[in-house]
Structures are given as C-alpha cells and as structure tokens.
Design a protein around this motif. Structure first.
Motif, PDB file in Angstrom:
ATOM      1  N   LEU A 135       5.971 -28.770   4.670  1.00 24.12           N
ATOM      2  CA  LEU A 135       7.036 -28.200   5.491  1.00 24.12           C
ATOM      3  C   LEU A 135       8.193 -29.175   5.661  1.00 24.12           C
ATOM      4  O   LEU A 135       9.361 -28.765   5.699  1.00 24.12           O
ATOM      5  CB  LEU A 135       6.485 -27.780   6.852  1.00 24.12           C
ATOM      6  CG  LEU A 135       5.466 -26.640   6.812  1.00 24.12           C
ATOM      7  CD1 LEU A 135       4.942 -26.334   8.207  1.00 24.12           C
ATOM      8  CD2 LEU A 135       6.075 -25.383   6.191  1.00 24.12           C
ATOM      9  N   THR A 145      11.781 -21.200   5.531  1.00 24.37           N
ATOM     10  CA  THR A 145      10.340 -21.118   5.300  1.00 24.37           C
ATOM     11  C   THR A 145       9.674 -20.180   6.300  1.00 24.37           C
ATOM     12  O   THR A 145      10.039 -20.143   7.477  1.00 24.37           O
ATOM     13  CB  THR A 145       9.706 -22.516   5.396  1.00 24.37           C
ATOM     14  OG1 THR A 145      10.322 -23.377   4.438  1.00 24.37           O
ATOM     15  CG2 THR A 145       8.211 -22.465   5.137  1.00 24.37           C
ATOM     16  N   LEU A 146       8.706 -19.425   5.793  1.00 21.49           N
ATOM     17  CA  LEU A 146       7.853 -18.585   6.629  1.00 21.49           C
ATOM     18  C   LEU A 146       6.424 -19.105   6.487  1.00 21.49           C
ATOM     19  O   LEU A 146       5.872 -19.132   5.384  1.00 21.49           O
ATOM     20  CB  LEU A 146       7.931 -17.126   6.179  1.00 21.49           C
ATOM     21  CG  LEU A 146       6.959 -16.137   6.826  1.00 21.49           C
ATOM     22  CD1 LEU A 146       7.217 -16.024   8.326  1.00 21.49           C
ATOM     23  CD2 LEU A 146       7.075 -14.762   6.167  1.00 21.49           C
ATOM     24  N   VAL A 147       5.831 -19.529   7.598  1.00 23.55           N
ATOM     25  CA  VAL A 147       4.453 -20.012   7.595  1.00 23.55           C
ATOM     26  C   VAL A 147       3.528 -18.835   7.897  1.00 23.55           C
ATOM     27  O   VAL A 147       3.648 -18.186   8.937  1.00 23.55           O
ATOM     28  CB  VAL A 147       4.252 -21.115   8.652  1.00 23.55           C
ATOM     29  CG1 VAL A 147       2.776 -21.517   8.731  1.00 23.55           C
ATOM     30  CG2 VAL A 147       5.124 -22.331   8.322  1.00 23.55           C
ATOM     31  N   PHE A 168      -0.957 -24.025  12.631  1.00 28.91           N
ATOM     32  CA  PHE A 168       0.118 -23.236  12.024  1.00 28.91           C
ATOM     33  C   PHE A 168       1.282 -22.970  12.980  1.00 28.91           C
ATOM     34  O   PHE A 168       2.442 -23.208  12.620  1.00 28.91           O
ATOM     35  CB  PHE A 168      -0.475 -21.950  11.448  1.00 28.91           C
ATOM     36  CG  PHE A 168      -1.591 -22.218  10.481  1.00 28.91           C
ATOM     37  CD1 PHE A 168      -1.331 -22.509   9.151  1.00 28.91           C
ATOM     38  CD2 PHE A 168      -2.924 -22.247  10.907  1.00 28.91           C
ATOM     39  CE1 PHE A 168      -2.356 -22.792   8.262  1.00 28.91           C
ATOM     40  CE2 PHE A 168      -3.953 -22.535  10.040  1.00 28.91           C
ATOM     41  CZ  PHE A 168      -3.685 -22.815   8.709  1.00 28.91           C
ATOM     42  N   ALA A 172       4.998 -24.768  12.434  1.00 31.80           N
ATOM     43  CA  ALA A 172       6.146 -23.869  12.261  1.00 31.80           C
ATOM     44  C   ALA A 172       7.218 -24.199  13.296  1.00 31.80           C
ATOM     45  O   ALA A 172       8.424 -24.261  12.975  1.00 31.80           O
ATOM     46  CB  ALA A 172       5.702 -22.421  12.390  1.00 31.80           C
ATOM     47  N   ALA A 177      10.416 -23.371  11.143  1.00 28.56           N
ATOM     48  CA  ALA A 177      10.065 -22.298  10.220  1.00 28.56           C
ATOM     49  C   ALA A 177       9.704 -21.039  11.002  1.00 28.56           C
ATOM     50  O   ALA A 177       9.282 -21.106  12.163  1.00 28.56           O
ATOM     51  CB  ALA A 177       8.881 -22.717   9.352  1.00 28.56           C
ATOM     52  N   ARG A 178       9.869 -19.901  10.373  1.00 27.57           N
ATOM     53  CA  ARG A 178       9.381 -18.669  10.980  1.00 27.57           C
ATOM     54  C   ARG A 178       7.865 -18.630  10.845  1.00 27.57           C
ATOM     55  O   ARG A 178       7.289 -19.264   9.944  1.00 27.57           O
ATOM     56  CB  ARG A 178      10.023 -17.446  10.335  1.00 27.57           C
ATOM     57  CG  ARG A 178      11.513 -17.328  10.654  1.00 27.57           C
ATOM     58  CD  ARG A 178      12.077 -15.981  10.293  1.00 27.57           C
ATOM     59  NE  ARG A 178      13.462 -15.854  10.712  1.00 27.57           N
ATOM     60  CZ  ARG A 178      13.858 -15.403  11.885  1.00 27.57           C
ATOM     61  NH1 ARG A 178      12.957 -15.013  12.772  1.00 27.57           N
ATOM     62  NH2 ARG A 178      15.131 -15.319  12.179  1.00 27.57           N
ATOM     63  N   PHE A 179       7.240 -17.862  11.727  1.00 24.96           N
ATOM     64  CA  PHE A 179       5.786 -17.897  11.800  1.00 24.96           C
ATOM     65  C   PHE A 179       5.210 -16.496  11.818  1.00 24.96           C
ATOM     66  O   PHE A 179       5.626 -15.641  12.613  1.00 24.96           O
ATOM     67  CB  PHE A 179       5.356 -18.654  13.062  1.00 24.96           C
ATOM     68  CG  PHE A 179       3.873 -18.701  13.291  1.00 24.96           C
ATOM     69  CD1 PHE A 179       3.020 -19.196  12.315  1.00 24.96           C
ATOM     70  CD2 PHE A 179       3.328 -18.260  14.486  1.00 24.96           C
ATOM     71  CE1 PHE A 179       1.647 -19.244  12.520  1.00 24.96           C
ATOM     72  CE2 PHE A 179       1.963 -18.303  14.709  1.00 24.96           C
ATOM     73  CZ  PHE A 179       1.120 -18.797  13.721  1.00 24.96           C
TER      74      PHE A 179
END
Length: 227
Positions: A135, A145-147, A168, A172, A177-179
């Motif tokens: 990440l 980024t999408l986790v 996670f 994120a 990052a989006r989660f």
C-alpha cells in the motif's frame, strides 16, 4: 457461518491450488485482453479469489467486474493480477514486476491478499507488514487503491481473529485507500455459491461479489453513481 469449515482441509486445498494454477495464472497475466486507448485501467492484485481459480476465464472475478462496469457505462479494463496460492509475501515480491507488466499507470489498484496467510496460520503481523509495503508503494506512485478485506476463520482463536481482521481497515485508513470490508461478503458459508472445494466461489458466487463490490469500485474510480 464460518468462512472455512475445516482449516486443515483448507490449507491442503490452498497448496493444491498453488501447484495446479500458478502457471495458468501467469499465462492469464501475459495473455490479458488489449486495453483500448480510452479505457480506465484497473489492476486486481490478489490470490486465487482474484485469479478465478476453478472457473473458465469469462467467469472469473476480473472479467465479470469488467463486464459489469461496461454494462453501467464505465469503459474500463480489469487486468488480472491474481496468482493462486499467493500469500501477502508473494504478492509483495511481485508487486513491482506486475506494475511494470501493465505498461501504464493504473487508474485503480484492487488489493485482495491475506486469505492464504490466514489458512496457513501465518502471523498476522507478517501479513500486515507485507500489505503495508504494498500500500505504501501504491500510494507513493499515486495509484488510487481499494483494499478488499478478508476475515479469519473462527477456529483460529479469538486473539488471532481480532488481530488478523483488524489489519485491513487499519491499513486502508493509514494509506488513504478505499476499503471493502470482506471480499466474500454474501458468498461465504453459502454452499450454493461455493465450488466443491468449500473455499472458492463458483460463477454465481463471483457474480454476487462483483455486484456488491461494484459501487465501491465506481467510487474509487471517481465515476458517478449508477442510475
């Protein structure tokens, strides 16, 4: 219901998946469909859940996600960066190689790793460290980024489950990052949506995963809500 009914059986199946599908997954990476000039590029970095283990290519996660996006008017190509059997350490090891192989900066990376660490009982601290490197590098390159989160099997014990599941959302948030909380949401525990190995979603299961994740992918791409 528990994600995985038998930890020992699941661990054996993971090793079989790694043996049977590693070459096939690499071939899928090389033989990915050409990207149209106007397409948004999404790279799904993951394990067998991303690779489409046990399914025809058209029924795998990346192809179903690409079709769903196009059906909603989002011109996107979803590159399959899944390798069956991969742990977070293996995903980390091929991160830079995978990015170079795209020949373009992705508009979005979907990171789906951790299930094999959990099935093998590897320390959550190890999975966290590997995901953090991934990440951090994606953030350094300014790749949205999408986790996609994973959950530990309850039979690993409460301390393990708490530590693993917390990885996670924490990472994120740390890396902006989006989660998406659970990749197998709506599918885990439903035998009608799982292949005979008891681990991997069938084509119907993947369809549900894609439907549930689709709004998150659209938001991560900056696309307007579907009508």
């Amino acid at each position: 219901m528990p994600l995985f009914r038998r930890y020992g059986a699941g661990r054996t199946l993971v090793h079989r998946a790694a043996t049977l599908c590693f070459v096939g997954s690499l071939l899928a990476l090389v033989a990915a469909a050409p990207v149209r000039a106007a397409d948004r590029l999404i790279w799904a970095l993951g394990d067998s859940l991303t690779a489409g283990y046990g399914l025809p290519p058209a029924d795998g996660f990346t192809n179903q996600l690409e079709r769903a996006l196009r059906a909603q008017g989002v011109a996107a190509h979803v590159a399959n960066g899944g390798v069956s059997g991969d742990t977070t350490a293996q995903g980390r090891a091929r991160l830079l190689w995978g990015l170079r192989g795209l020949h373009a900066k992705p508009d979005l990376a979907i990171v789906e790793l951790g299930a094999n660490d959990m099935l093998r009982g590897l320390p959550p601290t190890q999975a966290r460290a590997n995901l953090e490197v991934i990440l951090a590098e994606l953030k350094r390159r300014r790749i949205p980024t999408l986790v996609a989160g994973m959950r530990a099997s309850p039979n690993l014990g409460v301390p393990y489950v708490r530590q693993f599941d917390a990885i996670f959302p924490a990472l994120a948030a740390k890396y902006g990052a989006r989660f998406y909380p659970f990749f197998l949401d709506g599918v885990a525990g439903n035998r009608a949506l799982i292949q005979s190995d008891g681990l991997h979603p069938n084509a119907r299961g993947v369809r549900i995963i894609v439907q549930r994740m689709l709004p998150h992918v659209r938001r991560a791409l900056g696309a307007p809500p579907a009508r």
